[in-house]
Write a protein that holds these residues in place. Structure first.
Motif, mmCIF file in Angstrom:
data_model
loop_
_atom_site.group_PDB
_atom_site.id
_atom_site.type_symbol
_atom_site.label_atom_id
_atom_site.label_comp_id
_atom_site.label_asym_id
_atom_site.label_seq_id
_atom_site.Cartn_x
_atom_site.Cartn_y
_atom_site.Cartn_z
ATOM 1 N N ALA A 48 0.827 -1.212 0.000
ATOM 2 C CA ALA A 48 0.000 0.000 0.000
ATOM 3 C C ALA A 48 0.861 1.262 0.000
ATOM 4 O O ALA A 48 0.552 2.236 -0.690
ATOM 5 C CB ALA A 48 -0.948 -0.013 1.200
ATOM 6 N N VAL A 49 1.942 1.258 0.778
ATOM 7 C CA VAL A 49 2.839 2.418 0.805
ATOM 8 C C VAL A 49 3.466 2.616 -0.568
ATOM 9 O O VAL A 49 3.492 3.727 -1.109
ATOM 10 C CB VAL A 49 3.913 2.254 1.911
ATOM 11 C CG1 VAL A 49 5.046 3.274 1.750
ATOM 12 C CG2 VAL A 49 3.271 2.390 3.292
ATOM 13 N N HIS A 50 3.983 1.530 -1.152
ATOM 14 C CA HIS A 50 4.574 1.631 -2.491
ATOM 15 C C HIS A 50 3.532 2.065 -3.523
ATOM 16 O O HIS A 50 3.827 2.884 -4.407
ATOM 17 C CB HIS A 50 5.219 0.311 -2.905
ATOM 18 C CG HIS A 50 6.478 -0.010 -2.163
ATOM 19 N ND1 HIS A 50 7.523 0.870 -2.001
ATOM 20 C CD2 HIS A 50 6.868 -1.143 -1.539
ATOM 21 C CE1 HIS A 50 8.501 0.309 -1.322
ATOM 22 N NE2 HIS A 50 8.122 -0.930 -1.016
ATOM 23 N N ALA A 51 2.315 1.546 -3.422
ATOM 24 C CA ALA A 51 1.252 1.902 -4.368
ATOM 25 C C ALA A 51 0.895 3.373 -4.276
ATOM 26 O O ALA A 51 0.438 3.978 -5.256
ATOM 27 C CB ALA A 51 0.012 1.034 -4.139
ATOM 28 N N ASP A 52 1.108 3.960 -3.111
ATOM 29 C CA ASP A 52 0.843 5.387 -2.910
ATOM 30 C C ASP A 52 2.013 6.244 -3.394
ATOM 31 O O ASP A 52 2.006 7.458 -3.232
ATOM 32 C CB ASP A 52 0.542 5.657 -1.430
ATOM 33 C CG ASP A 52 -0.297 6.898 -1.214
ATOM 34 O OD1 ASP A 52 -0.927 7.386 -2.178
ATOM 35 O OD2 ASP A 52 -0.306 7.407 -0.074
ATOM 36 N N TRP A 56 9.234 2.731 1.291
ATOM 37 C CA TRP A 56 9.356 1.875 2.470
ATOM 38 C C TRP A 56 10.723 1.228 2.303
ATOM 39 O O TRP A 56 10.958 0.482 1.361
ATOM 40 C CB TRP A 56 8.255 0.833 2.528
ATOM 41 C CG TRP A 56 8.251 0.010 3.790
ATOM 42 C CD1 TRP A 56 9.315 -0.597 4.394
ATOM 43 C CD2 TRP A 56 7.130 -0.286 4.618
ATOM 44 N NE1 TRP A 56 8.932 -1.254 5.532
ATOM 45 C CE2 TRP A 56 7.592 -1.081 5.694
ATOM 46 C CE3 TRP A 56 5.774 0.022 4.549
ATOM 47 C CZ2 TRP A 56 6.753 -1.563 6.690
ATOM 48 C CZ3 TRP A 56 4.946 -0.455 5.541
ATOM 49 C CH2 TRP A 56 5.420 -1.232 6.601
ATOM 50 N N LEU A 57 11.626 1.531 3.193
ATOM 51 C CA LEU A 57 13.011 1.080 3.105
ATOM 52 C C LEU A 57 13.341 0.096 4.217
ATOM 53 O O LEU A 57 12.765 0.186 5.312
ATOM 54 C CB LEU A 57 13.965 2.274 3.222
ATOM 55 C CG LEU A 57 13.749 3.415 2.233
ATOM 56 C CD1 LEU A 57 14.660 4.592 2.575
ATOM 57 C CD2 LEU A 57 13.977 2.943 0.811
ATOM 58 N N VAL A 65 17.491 -8.102 7.567
ATOM 59 C CA VAL A 65 16.781 -6.855 7.859
ATOM 60 C C VAL A 65 16.836 -6.607 9.365
ATOM 61 O O VAL A 65 16.401 -7.443 10.160
ATOM 62 C CB VAL A 65 15.317 -6.922 7.369
ATOM 63 C CG1 VAL A 65 14.540 -5.678 7.816
ATOM 64 C CG2 VAL A 65 15.270 -7.083 5.856
ATOM 65 N N ILE A 66 17.393 -5.442 9.743
ATOM 66 C CA ILE A 66 17.463 -5.071 11.165
ATOM 67 C C ILE A 66 16.751 -3.759 11.460
ATOM 68 O O ILE A 66 16.728 -3.299 12.599
ATOM 69 C CB ILE A 66 18.909 -5.017 11.689
ATOM 70 C CG1 ILE A 66 19.716 -3.946 10.969
ATOM 71 C CG2 ILE A 66 19.565 -6.391 11.595
ATOM 72 C CD1 ILE A 66 21.021 -3.594 11.680
ATOM 73 N N GLY A 67 16.178 -3.156 10.421
ATOM 74 C CA GLY A 67 15.436 -1.919 10.623
ATOM 75 C C GLY A 67 14.644 -1.578 9.383
ATOM 76 O O GLY A 67 14.911 -2.096 8.295
ATOM 77 N N TYR A 68 13.654 -0.721 9.578
ATOM 78 C CA TYR A 68 12.860 -0.277 8.445
ATOM 79 C C TYR A 68 12.322 1.114 8.706
ATOM 80 O O TYR A 68 12.219 1.560 9.860
ATOM 81 C CB TYR A 68 11.725 -1.258 8.127
ATOM 82 C CG TYR A 68 10.656 -1.376 9.185
ATOM 83 C CD1 TYR A 68 9.493 -0.616 9.113
ATOM 84 C CD2 TYR A 68 10.805 -2.256 10.256
ATOM 85 C CE1 TYR A 68 8.506 -0.735 10.078
ATOM 86 C CE2 TYR A 68 9.828 -2.376 11.222
ATOM 87 C CZ TYR A 68 8.672 -1.613 11.128
ATOM 88 O OH TYR A 68 7.701 -1.724 12.099
ATOM 89 N N ALA A 69 12.025 1.815 7.618
ATOM 90 C CA ALA A 69 11.476 3.171 7.701
ATOM 91 C C ALA A 69 10.571 3.384 6.507
ATOM 92 O O ALA A 69 10.835 2.877 5.410
ATOM 93 C CB ALA A 69 12.595 4.207 7.702
ATOM 94 N N TYR A 70 9.501 4.118 6.721
ATOM 95 C CA TYR A 70 8.585 4.411 5.622
ATOM 96 C C TYR A 70 7.827 5.686 5.912
ATOM 97 O O TYR A 70 7.919 6.250 7.015
ATOM 98 C CB TYR A 70 7.624 3.249 5.376
ATOM 99 C CG TYR A 70 6.658 2.966 6.499
ATOM 100 C CD1 TYR A 70 5.393 3.544 6.522
ATOM 101 C CD2 TYR A 70 7.001 2.099 7.537
ATOM 102 C CE1 TYR A 70 4.499 3.263 7.553
ATOM 103 C CE2 TYR A 70 6.119 1.815 8.551
ATOM 104 C CZ TYR A 70 4.866 2.404 8.562
ATOM 105 O OH TYR A 70 3.987 2.134 9.582
#
Length: 171
Positions: A48-52, A56-57, A65-70
């Motif tokens: 949904a974030v990408h579609a918008d 989203w990283l 994967v040790i972290g994410y941000a969006y």
């Protein structure tokens, strides 16, 4: 020395993102969600974030994967189209290593490249580390709401920090 990489999240990252996020859901007031999120639900959120059209990283250390941000849209009304709300989470043990700042800077660069103007970070209080991170990145505290959430048997305040990006529309 570990190999650190930041890349766009994909649906296959959802289970690992849940492994990072769900301990915050279950045992903290950092998020106001109260039930763990499934990998399928998280994959849908990533899509949904990408579609918008927003990033989203994920931050990977030696491939894990040790972290994410969006970022998500701040509000639905059209005049808010240049404002987003940011989110960043790190796995337990990854805080205080500089990874959060590195990841957040990548997110801010991506948002600026998209022509966005304002990034807003909502932080449940108290959260000294998150406040310090936002302020290091140039965010300014703009609001504080008392007792707007109730979780883990107590009322929780939420404060907001704002960053005006150097690029963005002028019209």
């Amino acid at each position: 020395m570990p190999n650190i990489a930041i890349r766009p999240a994909i649906a296959a990252d959802a289970a690992r993102i849940c492994a990072i996020y769900n301990p915050y859901v279950e045992a903290s007031t950092i998020t106001f969600e109260e039930a763990p999120v499934s990998a399928a639900e998280m994959a849908g959120r990533i899509d949904a974030v990408h579609a918008d059209g927003l990033p989203w990283l994920v931050l990977c250390r030696d491939g894990e994967v040790i972290g994410y941000a969006y970022a998500t849209r701040w509000r639905a009304r059209p005049a808010y189209r240049y404002a987003v709300e940011s989110t960043v989470y790190l796995a337990e043990g990854a805080a205080g290593t500089g990874h959060g700042e590195r990841l957040y800077r990548h997110l801010l660069d991506a948002l600026g490249a998209l022509g966005l103007h304002t990034v807003i970070g909502g932080i449940a209080q108290p959260n000294v580390r998150s406040v310090a991170l936002h302020e290091r990145l140039g965010f300014t505290k703009v609001a504080h709401f008392a007792e707007v959430g109730f979780k883990l048997g107590r009322w929780v305040d939420v404060a907001y920090w704002q960053l005006v990006l150097p690029a963005g529309p002028t019209h």
